[in-house]
Design a protein around this motif. Structure first.
Motif: not given
Ligand code: MG
Length: 253
Positions: A214-239
Motif C-alpha cells: 500500500h506504500r507510495t512515493r512521490i516522483l521528482d515532478d512533485g506531484w505524481s504518486v507511484v507505488t513504492q514497489d512499482g506494481k500497478p494501482s487502480a483508482h475509481f472515484e464518484h461524487c
C-alpha cells in the motif's frame, strides 16, 4: 450550514447544481475515456482533457490547483494518483487512471476511472474489477445514520478479501464550493467511527487499490504518486449525495 465536524450540508438547491456538474463531468470523462488509445502520450491525453472540458464550457478544477500543471490527473500502471501528463507513451496492456475535476457554477465535481488499454493481464483486470467493486461497496454505506468509517471499512474489506491493498496516504473528501472539504474519507479503518452521515452530505469516495504494497512515493515532478514497489494501482472515484432514500451517484453514467 456547518456541523461540528465542519462538514457542509448542502441545500436542495446546491445539490441540484452539483447534480448538473456531475452530469457534465460524467460526459467529459466518458468522452476522454473513449479517446484513449495505445501510442498516445499522457501529455496528449491531458490536451484532450483540456479540449473536452473547454467544449463543455466548464473549468478544470485541477489546473493551477496548488500549481498543478495539468488539466486532468493521468496515472499509468504504477501511478496511483496525481499523475502529470508528459512524454510517456501509453502501450497496450497498460492501465491508465484518468481523474478529472471541474468547476461549474462555482461548485466542484470530481471523478476518476481506470481504463485498460487493449488486452491487459488477468491480474490487472482483476485489480480494476476489485477497485471498481470496492467503490460500489463504499457507496452502498453512504446512508443516513451510518458512520463515516463504515464507508472506509467496506472499501478496505472488499479490497483485502481479494488480496490487494488500499492506499493510506491519500483519501476521499467532502466536495461542494471547495474541491476538498471535510470530511476526509480514508479507504481503511474500523466500522462505526467518525461522524454520522446525514442527508445533504456530498462526498467524493475514491479507493486507490494497489496490487502489492500500500506504500507510495512521490516522483521528482512533485506531484505524481507511484507505488513504492512499482506494481500497478487502480483508482475509481464518484461524487455522491446522501439522501433519505440512500446514496445518489452524481457522477454516474
Ligand atoms: Mg478527489
Amino acid at each position: 450550514m456547518k456541523t461540528k465536524n465542519h462538514i457542509r450540508i448542502k441545500t436542495p438547491a446546491e445539490v441540484d447544481i452539483l447534480r448538473k456538474a456531475g452530469k457534465i463531468l460524467s460526459s467529459i470523462i466518458a468522452e476522454l475515456k473513449c479517446s484513449l488509445t495505445a501510442g498516445m502520450t499522457t501529455k496528449a491525453i491531458d490536451q484532450n482533457a483540456e479540449a473536452i472540458i473547454k467544449k463543455h464550457n466548464v473549468a478544470s478544477a485541477f489546473k493551477g490547483y496548488r500549481r498543478f500543471p495539468g488539466h486532468a490527473c493521468i496515472s499509468v500502471n504504477e501511478g496511483v494518483v496525481h499523475g502529470v501528463g508528459n512524454g510517456r507513451v501509453v502501450k497496450a496492456g497498460d492501465i491508465v487512471s484518468i481523474d478529472v475535476g471541474i468547476i461549474y457554477n462555482n461548485y466542484y465535481s470530481d471523478t476518476a476511472v481506470t481504463v485498460p488499454i487493449g488486452q491487459v493481464s488477468p491480474e490487472a483486470q482483476k485489480l480494476l474489477d476489485i477497485a471498481r467493486l470496492a467503490l460500489c461497496r463504499g457507496i452502498e454505506q453512504a446512508r443516513v445514520n451510518k458512520h463515516l468509517s463504515d464507508i472506509s471499512y467496506a472499501v478496505q474489506s472488499c479490497v483485502e478479501l481479494h488480496g490487494f491493498s488500499v492506499v493510506r496516504d491519500f483519501v476521499g473528501h467532502g466536495i461542494g464550493r471547495q474541491l476538498h472539504e471535510d470530511p476526509e474519507i480514508p479507504n481503511y479503518g474500523k466500522p462505526g467511527e467518525g461522524p454520522l452521515l446525514q442527508e445533504g452530505m456530498v462526498l467524493a469516495i475514491e479507493p486507490m487499490v494497489n496490487m502489492g504494497t500500500h506504500r507510495t512515493r512521490i516522483l521528482d515532478d512533485g506531484w505524481s504518486v507511484v507505488t513504492q514497489d512499482g506494481k500497478p494501482s487502480a483508482h475509481f472515484e464518484h461524487c455522491i449525495v446522501v439522501t433519505a432514500q440512500g446514496p445518489e451517484i452524481l457522477t454516474g453514467e
